[in-house]
Design an enzyme around this catalytic site. Structure first.
Site, PDB file in Angstrom:
ATOM      1  N   CYS A 253       1.109  -1.010  -0.306  1.00  0.00           N
ATOM      2  CA  CYS A 253      -0.178  -0.214  -0.457  1.00  0.00           C
ATOM      3  C   CYS A 253       0.901   1.136   0.205  1.00  0.00           C
ATOM      4  O   CYS A 253       0.849   2.638  -0.666  1.00  0.00           O
ATOM      5  CB  CYS A 253      -1.054   0.198   1.399  1.00  0.00           C
ATOM      6  SG  CYS A 253       0.048  -0.260   2.765  1.00  0.00           S
TER       7      CYS A 253
ATOM      8  N   HIS B 165      -2.299  37.168  -4.102  1.00  0.00           N
ATOM      9  CA  HIS B 165      -1.508  37.852  -3.035  1.00  0.00           C
ATOM     10  C   HIS B 165      -1.890  36.397  -2.680  1.00  0.00           C
ATOM     11  O   HIS B 165      -1.988  35.482  -2.580  1.00  0.00           O
ATOM     12  CB  HIS B 165      -2.807  38.858  -2.618  1.00  0.00           C
ATOM     13  CG  HIS B 165      -3.025  38.688  -0.549  1.00  0.00           C
ATOM     14  ND1 HIS B 165      -2.286  39.338  -0.336  1.00  0.00           N
ATOM     15  CD2 HIS B 165      -3.761  37.773   0.025  1.00  0.00           C
ATOM     16  CE1 HIS B 165      -2.328  39.282   0.416  1.00  0.00           C
ATOM     17  NE2 HIS B 165      -3.472  38.861   1.731  1.00  0.00           N
TER      18      HIS B 165
ATOM     19  N   ASN C 202      -3.074  37.226   7.465  1.00  0.00           N
ATOM     20  CA  ASN C 202      -3.067  38.003   6.541  1.00  0.00           C
ATOM     21  C   ASN C 202      -2.337  39.675   6.640  1.00  0.00           C
ATOM     22  O   ASN C 202      -3.068  40.444   7.406  1.00  0.00           O
ATOM     23  CB  ASN C 202      -4.251  38.270   6.114  1.00  0.00           C
ATOM     24  CG  ASN C 202      -4.619  38.772   4.536  1.00  0.00           C
ATOM     25  OD1 ASN C 202      -3.701  39.555   4.371  1.00  0.00           O
ATOM     26  ND2 ASN C 202      -5.566  38.137   3.951  1.00  0.00           N
TER      27      ASN C 202
END
Length: 143
Positions: A6, A94, A112
């Protein structure tokens, strides 16, 4: 899927192609085993050879093998709850960051530059914010 391959399938589905075979991953596991054995040898006399923890006969490979394989592509595995994890967000031209500060794993901040100061957000609000940003078309990167 055959055996416990896997890890191989996980990597190839992430990369969207047949980039790794079981033999490739076994080679990486052996390299890691050799590095670990060298480290043990440097510890001093009496350090014993240890059985590989990076792979077994069933086709299992450790997270270290996956991490090493992805590093070939300049991709880094970062644990989800890691204190180092942060998100870089971009829309148009941005960019800004969402990241943790302090000893609590629950204290996230929106950094921000359009805001007058960093804005605190809970882990729950972070999840909602990431979903909203994705819906708005932001590109989100985990670093």
């Amino acid at each position: 899927q055959e055996g416990n391959l896997c890890a191989q399938h996980c990597l190839n589905s992430l990369l969207q192609g047949p980039y790794f075979t079981a033999i490739d991953l076994a080679d990486l596991a052996q390299q890691l085993d050799q590095q670990e054995q060298l480290a043990l040898d440097n510890v001093g006399p009496g350090a014993k050879a240890v059985k590989s923890q990076n792979m077994d006969d069933s086709g299992f490979f450790s997270v270290q093998v996956l991490s090493h394989a992805l590093s070939i592509w300049n991709i880094q595995i970062i644990p989800w709850r890691s204190k180092e994890a942060a998100f870089i967000c971009n829309l148009n031209e941005h960019w800004y960051t969402l990241r943790r500060f302090g000893p609590s794993t629950q204290r996230w901040y929106d950094l921000n530059s359009m805001h007058p100061r960093p804005q605190y957000m809970s882990a729950t609000y972070l999840g909602m914010t990431l979903s909203q940003l994705e819906a708005e078309g932001y590109s989100i990167f985990v670093v």
